[in-house]
Motif scaffolding. Structure first.
Motif: not given
Lengths: 452, 142, 445
Positions: A71-72, A107
């Motif tokens: 999720n970066c 993230g």
């Protein structure tokens, strides 16, 4: 482990992960493992004078996937820098890494109670691409096969509040990167190495380098937490330093005073990496199912421990998904895997493909027969048709038995006096049908036709 | 002020046509290299013995700090201080090497940002080169 | 002929060979020497590459530099590897582990450096041309002192694959010869994109510079190149040169590029910082000179590095590490910004556009710039050594006229006139005009 409420535990991790690429980060020598020392080394890998690096886009690709699954935010612009230090396993005298402008930032990885045993979001500061080093072969030799293999370094924020969270995270991370084919191995195979930064009550933090297994991480952190408390209780201060875990204790490797000045500077030759804004979405579209999503759907009808087992055995997971049956858990875990295990053989989905298993289940015979077929197929893999003859709808039992009666008139005549003749008639019919039809059925038919 | 800017613009446009013009040019040098090797009186960044020792170590050397070395380093530092000539005294605390000017095409004429499709295409075209020693061989290298 | 006796003088050629392919090629019949910081492998018969350093005293490269390959394919014969200042660091030819190469045509004088052997071998007619490298003036300065032509093309045109790096953002391979024709031909062979070199100028940009077809060129003299320290004979020669240009019908004018005054400190900050980084790899553990050891660890690295590097190289590495380290504040940052400024200032004085900056085209600016290459004829060996021992900076100062074109990557040629070189500089990418004009001038002088 008991935590002293007066001493708040705080920890962050730096995880070095080897990427599952065919070639190395800056040269196209192979990354394959287990080869003889120094056979996968290009001129650049050895740092020969006059060589130059060239980015291998495979590594970039996997780095971007890692960024996405953690999720970066993929940075539109990232660069390579040199980190200077002398060591025999570092041929250039510097590591090429991303210090100033890493591949992605900001993230997170969410741990949840259900699957990971703990509820916690760990924030990820950044992910950077960098080279791996050579490895000591013996006192006088370094094996440079590993040198230049692409790594991502994942740096978390110091969000860990206790060791359970650390353990859980490491486990989840490993599953994630192996399942998504970002990493070729695990901590145990040396493909993932962890450095842990720990502080207590926001005192100076201590870095423990090169932890090679989940157990080591746990033990080292436990030890260090207690060591720091002991120091503080005795009026000593914590020195900011790097320590190594030797299996029993952490020992000082170097202090801040001796700390190497890495003299980070942008690499003078490597081009800037520029990523289009469509990359994040496009990568997302192509991603296979994420582990958590897989667990979510599996656990609807399967216990978590089995679900996790499937997750960690991709071949079996694929099999499980392909196989359709109302009672599939029983068939797969009990019957199929059970047999493999009993026979001491490794599961191989090619021996009894899902379709074939389906066919076996549909056989018109009792469960014990089916088990025999499964067993037989594992021991001597061959087509089902060779192991068991199916009930052919074309076999006309009436006609068959009549035929036999007609051909064996001399036997039939003896029936009244020798009842065992019936058995030989049945035997003939069995032979002809090659056991496809049950003996009792044939017996019944003869009795009917002969009006016995 | 006006005179100077006029003079400056005149200088910029000065065409050399005659021998006299050349003589005028060559006999009126703009500066001397001696300016570069002169040492400042109050150099606020003299390198100390301790720093020299540290730099020697960083360079991977075992050598002792000699007066000769310290002197030559300080001379070189004076030289480098000329970078700031004509500027206001600033405290040079900001230490960060996060910038590089290079004469590489992609720094100045950026390629179009990479899309996933391009990336995957590039990966397909990767080919190890014998010239670069990338093709595996089973002998140990030197 | 009186000749100063100097200890350990080394011939320009360190290692001889005779290697070429047998069938034709544009350069067949031509012999060349190669600066010993360019790696030669099987296309040299396995001759050593030492960079004139004890660090690489017995080093045999398993591969060939791209330029060596291109020259081989064109039929040129490699006749030897030639001396240089260790790892390219120096402008005298005296900082060489095998021994200094002195000036073959002006006895008792230095050859200049760092491509001392290249210039000397050409001057002594040991070859038709030589391949050297230029980081701050290392081709042009010795060319000037030895009275030969020295050409440094635009940065990125000639592949650096196989050139042992000193400062990668500055290093440029170039050509020395007595004949401009030869230089042109060799350049046409070497001016090739190489995907192995990440800084190689891309194909599509190589022909971006417009042709300058006019007869009457506008030639600029940056007045910051007119220094007090320039000797009388250089001034006189430069004067003759300017007059010649005017007689040929060109317009000559002065311009001002103020950043030139900071070019030398900028250069030394950046070049030493890069050198410190690029020379980190020499530790004797994989190749190169080493002491015996029982255990492979940091100790052997430090021992080897301390023992085998020459004094000047060590000094520059230490200084470079100081620049890179947190102790030095922002010297590095300052220098790289100054360099950018210098590049822009130079660029905007040219008519033709810069192939990287893509400025507009102009009419009334300069087509070319000129300046003397060095402040004097080749200095006396003894005087030079004396001055250097008084103040090491005295040797750096020699580069003041050549360094700007290095920082900015401009194609520059030094034309020899009686032991005095005059530089012609073109816009970044405009090598063609530089060579064409050089040819014109040489043929008319």
């Amino acid at each position: 482990m008991k935590y002293n409420p007066k001493y708040i535990f705080k920890c962050g991790l730096e995880i070095h992960t080897q990427l599952k690429t065919k070639y190395k980060l800056f040269s196209l020598s192979q990354t394959s493992f287990g080869d003889s020392p120094n056979t996968n080394v290009s001129f650049f890998d050895l740092g020969l004078p006059g060589t130059q690096p060239k980015l291998n886009t495979e590594a970039l690709y996997l780095g971007l996937i890692a960024s996405k699954i953690l999720n970066c935010q993929i940075q539109p612009y990232s660069t390579f820098d040199r980190k200077h230090y002398f060591y025999p396993d570092q041929p250039l005298g510097y590591q090429i890494t991303q210090f100033y402008h890493p591949l992605s930032k900001n993230g997170y990885l969410k741990l949840n109670e259900k699957f990971d045993g703990v509820d916690k979001t760990i924030n990820i500061q950044q992910i950077q691409l960098e080279q791996d080093t050579g490895k000591k072969y013996n006192d006088k030799t370094i094996d440079y096969n590993r040198n230049g293999i692409p790594l991502i370094e994942v740096i978390t924020d110091p969000d860990f509040e206790n060791i359970d969270q650390v353990q859980s995270f490491v486990k989840k991370y490993q599953t994630l990167v192996t399942h998504m084919s970002v990493c070729a191995g695990t901590m145990e195979t040396g493909a993932i190495r962890v450095d842990a930064n720990i502080s207590v009550n926001d005192n100076s933090r201590v870095e423990i380098k090169n932890l090679g297994s989940s157990g080591e991480i746990v033990d080292a952190l436990k030890y260090e937490y207690n060591r720091q408390i002991e120091a503080l209780e005795n009026g000593r201060s914590i020195i900011q330093e790097t320590r190594n875990w030797n299996g029993k204790t952490t020992e000082s490797s170097r202090s801040k005073e001796d700390a190497v000045d890495y003299r980070y500077v942008p690499d003078s030759e490597l081009p800037v990496i520029r990523i289009d804004e469509s990359m994040s979405e496009d990568i997302g579209k192509e991603l296979p199912e994420l582990p958590d999503d897989i667990l979510t759907r599996l656990t609807k009808s399967l216990e978590l421990k089995y679900a996790k087992f499937l997750l960690n055995t991709p071949e079996l997971l694929q099999y499980y998904d392909e196989f359709n049956h109302s009672d599939k858990n029983k068939w797969i875990f009990q019957e199929l895997l059970g047999q493999f295990s009993k026979l001491d053989k490794q599961f191989d989905s090619n021996i009894i493909p899902p379709k074939t298993l389906q066919e076996i289940i549909n056989l018109n015979c009792p469960l014990s027969e089916k088990r025999n077929v499964v067993r037989e197929m594992i021991l001597n893999p061959r087509p089902l048709s060779e192991i068991y003859k199916q009930d052919s709808p074309n076999i006309n039992i009436d006609q068959l038995c009549n035929d036999i009666i007609n051909k064996n008139q001399h036997l039939v005549a003896k029936l009244q006096i020798q009842p065992s003749v019936l058995q030989s008639l049945i035997g003939q019919a069995m032979k002809q049908t090659r056991g496809k039809i049950h003996a009792n059925i044939i017996k019944g038919k003869f009795i009917e036709l002969l009006k016995l | 002020m006006f005179k100077r800017s006029l003079h400056k613009s005149t200088r910029l446009l000065r065409q050399i046509k005659t021998k006299e013009d050349i003589d005028k040019l060559l006999n009126n040098p703009t500066w001397s290299v001696k300016e570069l090797s002169s040492s400042k009186q109050n150099s606020n960044s003299e390198i100390t013995h301790k720093t020299v020792a540290k730099m020697i170590k960083l360079s991977g050397f075992n050598d002792e700090v000699t007066p000769e070395l310290t002197k030559s380093l300080n001379l070189q530092m004076n030289f480098i201080e000329k970078l700031y000539d004509g500027e206001e005294e600033e405290v040079h605390k900001h230490s960060n090497n996060d910038s590089i000017f290079r004469l590489i095409a992609s720094d100045h004429i950026p390629d179009k940002p990479l899309t996933l499709k391009q990336l995957q295409e590039e990966i397909k075209n990767l080919k190890p080169s014998k010239e670069k020693g990338e093709i595996r061989d089973d002998k140990n290298t030197p | 002929m009186k000749r100063h006796i100097v200890k350990n003088v080394q011939d320009s050629i360190l290692n001889k060979c005779s290697y070429r392919k047998n069938n034709g090629g544009l350069l067949s019949g031509l012999k060349y020497t190669c600066k010993d910081n360019i790696v030669t492998g099987n296309l040299s018969g396995g001759i050593l590459t030492t960079a004139s350093s004890n660090v690489l005293k017995n080093y045999q490269s398993p591969f060939n530099a791209e330029v060596v390959k291109l020259l081989y394919d064109s039929g040129a014969e490699l006749s030897g590897k030639v001396n240089l200042d260790e790892f390219g660091m120096g402008s005298s030819g005296l900082n060489s582990a095998p021994g200094p190469t002195l000036n073959p045509i002006y006895p008792g004088k230095i050859a200049g450096g760092s491509s001392s052997g290249s210039a000397a071998s050409v001057a002594a007619d040991l070859c038709d041309f030589s391949i050297g490298s230029d980081t701050g003036g290392s081709i042009r300065l010795p060319a000037s002192y030895c009275n030969v032509i020295g050409f440094k093309p635009t940065y990125g045109r000639i592949s650096r694959w196989g050139l042992i790096p000193y400062a990668q953002t500055l290093d440029t391979i170039g050509i020395l010869s007595k004949k401009i024709d030869t230089i042109k031909h060799v350049y046409s062979v070497l001016n090739m994109y190489d995907e192995k070199d990440p800084t190689s100028l891309p194909e599509e940009l190589r022909k971006e510079t417009p042709e300058t077809n006019k007869e009457r060129l506008i030639i600029g003299i940056p007045e910051e190149f007119i220094l007090e320290d320039i000797s009388i004979d250089v001034k006189n020669t430069f004067k003759q040169f300017i007059l010649k240009l005017i007689n040929l019908g060109h317009v000559v004018k002065t311009i001002s590029i103020t950043s030139i005054k900071k070019a030398l400190p900028t250069y030394y900050t950046l070049a030493t910082a890069e050198a410190a980084s690029n020379l980190s790899r020499y530790d004797g553990t994989r190749y190169g000179s080493t002491n015996d050891y029982d255990k492979l660890d940091q100790n052997i690295i430090f021992r080897n590095r301390s023992e085998f590097f020459g004094k000047e190289v060590k000094r520059r590495i230490i200084l470079g590490n100081y620049t890179l380290s947190s102790s030095s504040g922002d010297h590095y940052l300052k220098s790289t910004l100054l360099r950018k400024q210098l590049a822009k200032e130079f660029s905007k004085n040219f008519n033709n556009k810069h192939v990287l900056f893509q400025d507009e085209q102009f009419q009334d600016k300069c087509d070319l710039l000129i300046s003397p290459t060095a402040m004097s004829k080749a200095p006396d060996y003894e005087t030079f050594e004396k001055r250097e021992s008084e103040n090491i900076l005295n040797s750096y100062i020699n580069d003041v006229l050549t360094v700007p074109a290095s920082l900015v990557g401009l194609p520059t040629i030094s034309i020899p006139i009686n032991g005095i070189g005059i530089q012609i500089m073109g816009q970044f990418g405009d090598d063609k005009l530089v060579l064409h004009t050089a040819e014109d001038v040489i043929n008319n002088f």
